[in-house]
Design a protein around this motif. Structure first.
Motif, PDB file in Angstrom:
ATOM      1  N   GLN A   1     -18.224  22.175 -12.189  1.00 16.42           N
ATOM      2  CA  GLN A   1     -17.026  23.002 -12.271  1.00 16.42           C
ATOM      3  C   GLN A   1     -15.834  22.048 -12.368  1.00 16.42           C
TER       4      GLN A   1
ATOM      5  N   HIS B   1     -13.887  21.126  -9.405  1.00 13.76           N
ATOM      6  CA  HIS B   1     -14.620  20.464  -8.321  1.00 13.76           C
ATOM      7  C   HIS B   1     -14.933  19.007  -8.629  1.00 13.76           C
TER       8      HIS B   1
ATOM      9  N   LYS C   1     -15.022  15.278  -8.458  1.00 13.96           N
ATOM     10  CA  LYS C   1     -14.694  14.389  -7.344  1.00 13.96           C
ATOM     11  C   LYS C   1     -14.249  13.025  -7.850  1.00 13.96           C
TER      12      LYS C   1
ATOM     13  N   GLY D   1     -19.406  15.698  -8.172  1.00 20.08           N
ATOM     14  CA  GLY D   1     -19.040  17.083  -7.898  1.00 20.08           C
ATOM     15  C   GLY D   1     -19.917  18.120  -8.559  1.00 20.08           C
TER      16      GLY D   1
END
Length: 244
Positions: free
Chosen positions: A67, A70, A72, A211
């Motif tokens: 996503q 999301h 990281k 992520g």
């Protein structure tokens, strides 16, 4: 026994993919033409096979996705991204000079992804794969993110984009963090364009560290059906990733 596809054969329904021995394996055969690849992605199917094998088509369940909200960014990558962005925008030191581009060297990125890795042999990316995806690139469906250092291509990522759905294929790095930098700029751009999900196909620890997470194939397909109906992205322009 999995179905064997002729060049004109349709794909089986993804619900027929194997659940044992080779989970997600749907069919074999057919070809890697841009048209066949486009049909596969529109139906949540992707090719993946090793040298000496026939073309194998997969639809995994669960499906690994990233996503875009999301994604990281580790502390060390944040530092690298700040350095790249200062150099890219002309606010950093004169050397080394970093540059990020989209779609200026698509085939070069693919060939770099196909090259032998330090810890193993080359990837499954064959000449037929390169031909198929460069054909998709010419049609406006395949794109790449490139990282250049002092005029040399040092990292990149490529994939397929249909509507507002992006399917990630492969990345490479010739200097530390270069592939992650390429992905960070790609994610920032896609997020700004309303792309909410990047298909990562298969679950790995590396993707999870960035992520990505698995979701049910049914949820993936439901999102895909809506996303591919959205208008195509008209201009691919580099934007700075978020580095809080």
């Amino acid at each position: 026994m999995i179905p064997w596809l002729e060049p004109t054969s349709p794909f089986p329904d993804v619900s027929e993919a194997l659940t044992l021995d080779a989970p997600g394996l749907l069919a074999a055969g057919a070809d890697l033409s841009p048209q066949r690849l486009l049909l596969a992605y529109q139906n949540g199917i992707f090719p993946w096979f090793s040298e000496g094998q026939p073309i194998l088509w997969w639809s995994t369940d669960p499906r690994m996705v990233l996503q875009t909200e999301h994604f990281k960014v580790s502390d060390s990558l944040k530092k690298t991204l700040r350095r790249v962005e200062r150099s890219r925008t002309g606010h950093g030191a004169a050397a080394p000079r970093w540059e990020v581009r989209f779609d200026s060297a698509f085939e070069d990125v693919m060939r770099a992804c196909a090259a032998p890795r330090r810890d193993g042999p080359g990837t499954w990316i064959s000449e037929d794969i390169i031909d198929g995806y460069t054909g998709l690139h010419a049609m406006g469906y395949a794109h790449c993110s490139e990282v250049w250092l002092d005029g040399e291509l040092v990292g990149g990522a490529y994939g397929v984009c249909i509507g507002r759905m992006f399917y990630g294929e492969s990345m490479f790095a010739r200097v530390p963090d270069a592939s992650k930098v390429a992905l960070a700029y790609l994610v920032a751009f896609l997020r700004g364009q309303g792309v909410r999900m990047i298909d990562c196909q298969q679950e790995t620890g590396h993707l999870a560290s960035l992520g990505a997470a698995p979701i049910a194939r049914s949820a993936f397909l439901a999102h895909l059906r809506e996303a591919i109906r959205e208008p195509a992205i008209s201009r691919w322009e580099v934007v700075a990733p978020l580095t809080p």
